[in-house]
Design a protein around this motif. Structure first.
Motif, PDB file in Angstrom:
ATOM      1  N   GLU A 151       0.860  -1.178   0.000  1.00 28.85           N
ATOM      2  CA  GLU A 151       0.000   0.000   0.000  1.00 28.85           C
ATOM      3  C   GLU A 151       0.896   1.227   0.000  1.00 28.85           C
ATOM      4  O   GLU A 151       2.039   1.176   0.451  1.00 28.85           O
ATOM      5  CB  GLU A 151      -0.951  -0.003   1.187  1.00 28.85           C
ATOM      6  CG  GLU A 151      -0.277   0.069   2.548  1.00 28.85           C
ATOM      7  CD  GLU A 151      -1.276   0.018   3.688  1.00 28.85           C
ATOM      8  OE1 GLU A 151      -2.486   0.117   3.437  1.00 28.85           O
ATOM      9  OE2 GLU A 151      -0.841  -0.117   4.837  1.00 28.85           O
ATOM     10  N   ILE A 152       0.354   2.319  -0.511  1.00 31.08           N
ATOM     11  CA  ILE A 152       1.105   3.572  -0.606  1.00 31.08           C
ATOM     12  C   ILE A 152       0.349   4.657   0.150  1.00 31.08           C
ATOM     13  O   ILE A 152      -0.876   4.753   0.060  1.00 31.08           O
ATOM     14  CB  ILE A 152       1.281   3.984  -2.080  1.00 31.08           C
ATOM     15  CG1 ILE A 152       2.133   2.936  -2.811  1.00 31.08           C
ATOM     16  CG2 ILE A 152       1.929   5.364  -2.186  1.00 31.08           C
ATOM     17  CD1 ILE A 152       2.270   3.195  -4.290  1.00 31.08           C
ATOM     18  N   THR A 153       1.080   5.478   0.895  1.00 29.05           N
ATOM     19  CA  THR A 153       0.475   6.614   1.583  1.00 29.05           C
ATOM     20  C   THR A 153       1.348   7.843   1.351  1.00 29.05           C
ATOM     21  O   THR A 153       2.543   7.726   1.086  1.00 29.05           O
ATOM     22  CB  THR A 153       0.322   6.349   3.093  1.00 29.05           C
ATOM     23  OG1 THR A 153      -0.303   7.489   3.699  1.00 29.05           O
ATOM     24  CG2 THR A 153       1.652   6.121   3.778  1.00 29.05           C
ATOM     25  N   THR A 154       0.742   9.001   1.460  1.00 27.11           N
ATOM     26  CA  THR A 154       1.485  10.257   1.359  1.00 27.11           C
ATOM     27  C   THR A 154       1.400  11.040   2.668  1.00 27.11           C
ATOM     28  O   THR A 154       1.865  12.175   2.732  1.00 27.11           O
ATOM     29  CB  THR A 154       0.924  11.125   0.209  1.00 27.11           C
ATOM     30  OG1 THR A 154      -0.462  11.364   0.427  1.00 27.11           O
ATOM     31  CG2 THR A 154       1.115  10.435  -1.134  1.00 27.11           C
ATOM     32  N   ALA A 155       0.816  10.444   3.698  1.00 24.25           N
ATOM     33  CA  ALA A 155       0.636  11.125   4.985  1.00 24.25           C
ATOM     34  C   ALA A 155       1.800  10.792   5.920  1.00 24.25           C
ATOM     35  O   ALA A 155       1.991   9.629   6.285  1.00 24.25           O
ATOM     36  CB  ALA A 155      -0.677  10.692   5.620  1.00 24.25           C
ATOM     37  N   PRO A 156       2.598  11.786   6.306  1.00 23.53           N
ATOM     38  CA  PRO A 156       3.756  11.531   7.169  1.00 23.53           C
ATOM     39  C   PRO A 156       3.405  10.820   8.476  1.00 23.53           C
ATOM     40  O   PRO A 156       4.182  10.005   8.969  1.00 23.53           O
ATOM     41  CB  PRO A 156       4.307  12.935   7.445  1.00 23.53           C
ATOM     42  CG  PRO A 156       3.826  13.761   6.308  1.00 23.53           C
ATOM     43  CD  PRO A 156       2.478  13.191   5.937  1.00 23.53           C
ATOM     44  N   ASN A 157       2.217  11.115   9.030  1.00 20.20           N
ATOM     45  CA  ASN A 157       1.863  10.507  10.315  1.00 20.20           C
ATOM     46  C   ASN A 157       1.497   9.028  10.194  1.00 20.20           C
ATOM     47  O   ASN A 157       1.288   8.359  11.194  1.00 20.20           O
ATOM     48  CB  ASN A 157       0.734  11.284  10.986  1.00 20.20           C
ATOM     49  CG  ASN A 157      -0.543  11.304  10.162  1.00 20.20           C
ATOM     50  OD1 ASN A 157      -0.508  11.083   8.948  1.00 20.20           O
ATOM     51  ND2 ASN A 157      -1.659  11.581  10.801  1.00 20.20           N
ATOM     52  N   GLU A 158       1.426   8.501   8.963  1.00 22.94           N
ATOM     53  CA  GLU A 158       1.124   7.090   8.772  1.00 22.94           C
ATOM     54  C   GLU A 158       2.381   6.256   8.515  1.00 22.94           C
ATOM     55  O   GLU A 158       2.317   5.042   8.394  1.00 22.94           O
ATOM     56  CB  GLU A 158       0.149   6.918   7.601  1.00 22.94           C
ATOM     57  CG  GLU A 158      -1.221   7.511   7.873  1.00 22.94           C
ATOM     58  CD  GLU A 158      -2.170   7.349   6.689  1.00 22.94           C
ATOM     59  OE1 GLU A 158      -1.793   6.685   5.709  1.00 22.94           O
ATOM     60  OE2 GLU A 158      -3.284   7.899   6.769  1.00 22.94           O
ATOM     61  N   VAL A 159       3.541   6.926   8.426  1.00 24.17           N
ATOM     62  CA  VAL A 159       4.796   6.225   8.159  1.00 24.17           C
ATOM     63  C   VAL A 159       5.272   5.510   9.417  1.00 24.17           C
ATOM     64  O   VAL A 159       5.169   6.038  10.523  1.00 24.17           O
ATOM     65  CB  VAL A 159       5.871   7.231   7.673  1.00 24.17           C
ATOM     66  CG1 VAL A 159       7.211   6.544   7.487  1.00 24.17           C
ATOM     67  CG2 VAL A 159       5.422   7.889   6.378  1.00 24.17           C
ATOM     68  N   ARG A 160       5.794   4.288   9.242  1.00 19.24           N
ATOM     69  CA  ARG A 160       6.281   3.486  10.371  1.00 19.24           C
ATOM     70  C   ARG A 160       7.710   3.027  10.091  1.00 19.24           C
ATOM     71  O   ARG A 160       8.101   2.901   8.936  1.00 19.24           O
ATOM     72  CB  ARG A 160       5.395   2.259  10.555  1.00 19.24           C
ATOM     73  CG  ARG A 160       3.949   2.565  10.855  1.00 19.24           C
ATOM     74  CD  ARG A 160       3.154   1.295  11.126  1.00 19.24           C
ATOM     75  NE  ARG A 160       3.202   0.368  10.008  1.00 19.24           N
ATOM     76  CZ  ARG A 160       2.141  -0.166   9.417  1.00 19.24           C
ATOM     77  NH1 ARG A 160       0.935   0.161   9.819  1.00 19.24           N
ATOM     78  NH2 ARG A 160       2.272  -1.014   8.424  1.00 19.24           N
ATOM     79  N   PRO A 161       8.472   2.734  11.151  1.00 21.28           N
ATOM     80  CA  PRO A 161       9.807   2.156  10.934  1.00 21.28           C
ATOM     81  C   PRO A 161       9.708   0.900  10.078  1.00 21.28           C
ATOM     82  O   PRO A 161       8.807   0.087  10.242  1.00 21.28           O
ATOM     83  CB  PRO A 161      10.276   1.832  12.362  1.00 21.28           C
ATOM     84  CG  PRO A 161       9.582   2.864  13.207  1.00 21.28           C
ATOM     85  CD  PRO A 161       8.216   3.010  12.573  1.00 21.28           C
TER      86      PRO A 161
END
Length: 85
Positions: free
Chosen positions: A5-15
């Protein structure tokens, strides 16, 4: 088969996620990418630290997207009769 999956929201990024950054100047566009190691300690706006140790946001790069694999437990499958589970 692995799904992503792809996201552009920084708060959804995980290590462990793979991220892509862009730096646009008057004369060129530069890219930086790599897997996420951790985040800075800034509680209001934590910056992404890559496994290389670099922090792209500190160099003016902007997050373009984040790509991550979907865990097997969350992946949908279709049986022989076309039923999605």
């Amino acid at each position: 088969m692995m799904r992503y999956e792809i996201t552009t929201a920084p708060n959804e990024v995980r290590p462990g996620d793979l991220v892509v950054f862009r730096l646009q100047t008057k004369s060129s566009v530069k890219w930086s990418c790599g897997p996420v190691r951790c985040f800075t300690d800034d509680k209001d706006a934590p910056a992404i630290v890559l496994t290389s140790g670099s922090i792209p946001e500190y160099a003016g790069y902007e997050l373009i997207c984040c790509i991550r694999s979907i865990p097997d437990a969350e992946q949908l499958s279709v049986d022989d009769e076309g039923v999605v589970s």
